[in-house]
Design an enzyme around this catalytic site. Structure first.
Site, mmCIF file in Angstrom:
data_model
loop_
_atom_site.group_PDB
_atom_site.id
_atom_site.type_symbol
_atom_site.label_atom_id
_atom_site.label_comp_id
_atom_site.label_asym_id
_atom_site.label_seq_id
_atom_site.Cartn_x
_atom_site.Cartn_y
_atom_site.Cartn_z
ATOM 1 C CG ASP A 110 42.831 37.164 36.704
ATOM 2 O OD1 ASP A 110 42.633 37.638 37.843
ATOM 3 O OD2 ASP A 110 43.481 37.742 35.829
ATOM 4 C CG ASP A 219 41.519 41.928 39.831
ATOM 5 O OD1 ASP A 219 42.383 42.389 39.078
ATOM 6 O OD2 ASP A 219 40.460 42.523 40.118
ATOM 7 C CG HIS A 352 45.733 42.792 32.353
ATOM 8 N ND1 HIS A 352 46.460 42.174 33.359
ATOM 9 C CD2 HIS A 352 44.604 43.253 32.944
ATOM 10 C CE1 HIS A 352 45.789 42.262 34.484
ATOM 11 N NE2 HIS A 352 44.662 42.911 34.267
ATOM 12 C CG ASP A 353 45.624 46.330 34.757
ATOM 13 O OD1 ASP A 353 44.712 46.459 33.913
ATOM 14 O OD2 ASP A 353 45.458 45.762 35.846
#
Length: 596
Positions: A110, A219, A352-353
């Site tokens: 990431d 990201d 995860h969001d």
């Protein structure tokens, strides 16, 4: 109209196109025995590689494991070359990469480079004085003005992304200037205009590629270029909102593609990589294809958020109505666009969001949860693009129950949102209740509960007697990996078993499901999503998905005939359905058939 595939770069086989990527949220995946922190670890991930291999996973992508004060669960990085102690060490990552390689699997890192932690040495040096050599590594601005109360005013009215009641600018008393911190004050934005910053990022990427990583999930990569004049945002939020979403001025900014092409030239072109860019707030076809077109020399693919933002108005922690017809149109649009214009899709509905997909798109009640989870598995495994599975999705984990106290929610966004609700609606029980409803439906926490491995204490996530960093879901004794692996129902499959079979089928028929043509049937149907996938080698497959809680009859279009039904989310093996005319569908039923 069918979107057919011809011999083109779209249908050219690549390992990263056929790969199935599994996203791990490391704090919540697996804590190793003897660790009392209640956090997942890298050794915990390594211990579960056989499990992932047996499911059908090719690439493991972990959310950040790098050194971090954890203001935003690791998305605030203090050192790009060191592992956070709570997760383990560099040696643990080396072991993970070696063990993945033994199983013909890969690691995707990431990459968080829109911002760093405010504890990163780069920022500490930048903050030291206005004359610091690294001052220009971040975005510093003088106050717009000094208020009558002597308080400096931020340079503009942009709202913080993870707490819209706050400014996106943080004041530094020592140097008398504000720095841009779009997410939280602990996450100052890097200044990508500075070539030294870009060179430092390329060096970090080389470090991980040479260590054995196979690529990057990037990201909020489309936030790295900002409008250089930093104008005020339009007023879109109502009374009581001092700060406004500034996305217009920092999403897909003027130099984004220059930076991505430089990244490709300096780093990515030198390796056989898998890359996916997180690009929230953009759904323009031409803009997206500039990044993921076959000849773009930028990224392999991006996450397009139209589907997971289907219930989002201007800000994420809010709700707007949607229906199945809208959901279908979004999926169909991007299936067709990428085939037509030689781009490439990522296929995902969880991360995860975002809240759990079975709670969001189907019915997560005890009666229907398994059917809904398998319906979504059948849909995703038959769509074109690179497939991303989020931890727990393969066993149908659902949202946290509405009975949980607000104190169980740990995410900074949820905490900031609830604080704002309490400030704005302290005397309005109805609006406070609606605020809680939004948390129950949309909070990122729902995706972050510990993985449910067994029916034992702490769901097998961490040792008995150890308190997990976040509460384990109440239903772990019935919804867990061990139970689903062992499930021996004579007539039906567990959610995990269904995922495993669907992933194998996708790989066995990659010419159809990864690279094939796409034709939606009955786009105006409000309940059923049906489409035909066509192989470049010839041959057609039909997918019919009932996104409603009622039984109905689906009419087979003229000219379409089934040679054999292959699978259903209701039973092992082929469903007993008519091969022509009317096809009865049960509630939340999905079926797959091979056409004549």
């Amino acid at each position: 109209m069918e979107m057919a595939v011809t011999d083109s770069s779209y249908s050219t086989p690549k390992w990263w196109k056929e790969a199935v990527v599994y996203q791990i949220y490391p704090a919540s995946f697996q804590c190793q025995s003897g660790v009392t922190s209640g956090w997942g670890t890298i050794k915990g991930i390594t211990s579960r590689l056989d499990y992932l291999k047996s499911l059908g996973i090719d690439v493991v992508w972990s959310s950040p494991i790098l050194k971090s004060p954890q203001a935003d669960m690791g998305y605030d990085i203090a050192d790009y070359k060191q592992i956070d102690e709570r997760y383990g060490s560099l040696e643990d990552v080396d072991e993970l990469i070696a063990e993945l390689k033994k199983r013909d699997m890969k690691l995707m890192m990431d990459l968080v480079v829109n911002h760093t932690s405010n504890e990163h040495p780069w920022f500490l040096e930048s903050r030291a004085s206005r004359e610091s050599p690294k001052r220009n590594w971040y975005i510093w601005k003088k106050p717009k003005s000094i208020g009558q109360d002597g308080v400096p005013e931020p340079p503009n009215n942009w709202a913080q992304i993870l707490g819209e009641a706050n400014s996106a600018w943080t004041y530094d008393e020592k140097t008398g200037e504000f720095y841009l911190s779009l997410f939280t004050p602990e996450q100052p934005d890097l200044n990508w205009e500075n070539p030294e910053v870009r060179a430092a990022v390329w060096e970090v990427m080389h470090f991980w590629m040479k260590r054995g990583a196979s690529g990057f999930r990037m990201d909020v990569i489309n936030l790295i270029s900002k409008e250089p004049n930093y104008p005020d945002a339009d007023i879109v939020l109502g009374p009581g909102h001092r700060y406004q979403p500034g996305v217009k001025y920092f999403v897909n900014g003027p130099k984004l593609h220059d930076y991505l092409r430089e990244m490709y030239r300096e780093v990515l072109s030198k390796y056989d990589t898998i890359t996916v860019g997180e690009m929230p707030g953009v759904s323009d076809e031409k803009e997206i294809l500039r990044s993921v077109g076959a000849d773009s020399e930028e990224l392999r693919m991006i996450f397009i958020f139209d589907l997971v933002d289907i219930d989002k108005p201007d800000v994420r922690m809010a709700l707007k109505p949607w229906d199945i017809k809208e959901m279908k149109s979004i999926i169909t649009k991007w299936q067709r666009v990428m085939i037509r214009d030689n781009g490439w899709n990522s296929v995902f509905i969880e991360n995860h969001d975002n809240p759990r997909s079975v709670s969001r798109y189907t019915d997560d009640s005890d009666e229907w949860r398994e059917k809904g989870a398998k319906l979504l598995a059948l849909m995703q495994t038959t769509l074109g693009g690179t497939l991303f599975v989020y931890q727990g999705e393969e066993i149908g984990i659902r949202n946290a129950p509405k009975t949980w106290d607000i104190s169980e929610f740990k995410d900074i966004e949820t905490i900031n949102y609830w604080k704002k609700c309490e400030q704005l609606y302290a005397n309005d029980k109805e609006k406070l209740a609606f605020g809680r409803k939004i948390i129950d439906m949309k909070a990122r926490d729902h995706a972050r509960t510990p993985m449910q491995w067994t029916a034992g204490e702490n769901a097998g996530f961490c040792d008995p007697g150890t308190k997990p960093w976040m509460r384990v879901m109440d239903d772990y004794q019935t919804v867990n990996v061990e139970a689903q692996l062992k499930a021996d129902n004579q007539t039906d499959l567990s959610v995990w078993q269904f995922w495993q079979g669907a992933l194998k089928q996708r790989k066995d028929h990659a010419d159809v499901f990864v690279y094939g043509g796409f034709q939606e049937l009955y786009p105006d149907d409000q309940e059923v999503f049906a489409y035909v996938r066509t192989s470049i080698k010839g041959g057609r497959w039909l997918v019919v998905l009932n996104f409603s809680g009622r039984e109905l009859e689906w009419v087979m279009p003229q000219g379409l005939e089934i040679e054999s039904w292959v699978s259903t989310n209701y039973a092992k093996g082929a469903p007993d359905k008519p091969k022509q005319s009317g096809v009865p569908l049960k509630s939340w039923e999905g079926i797959l058939g091979r056409c004549v």
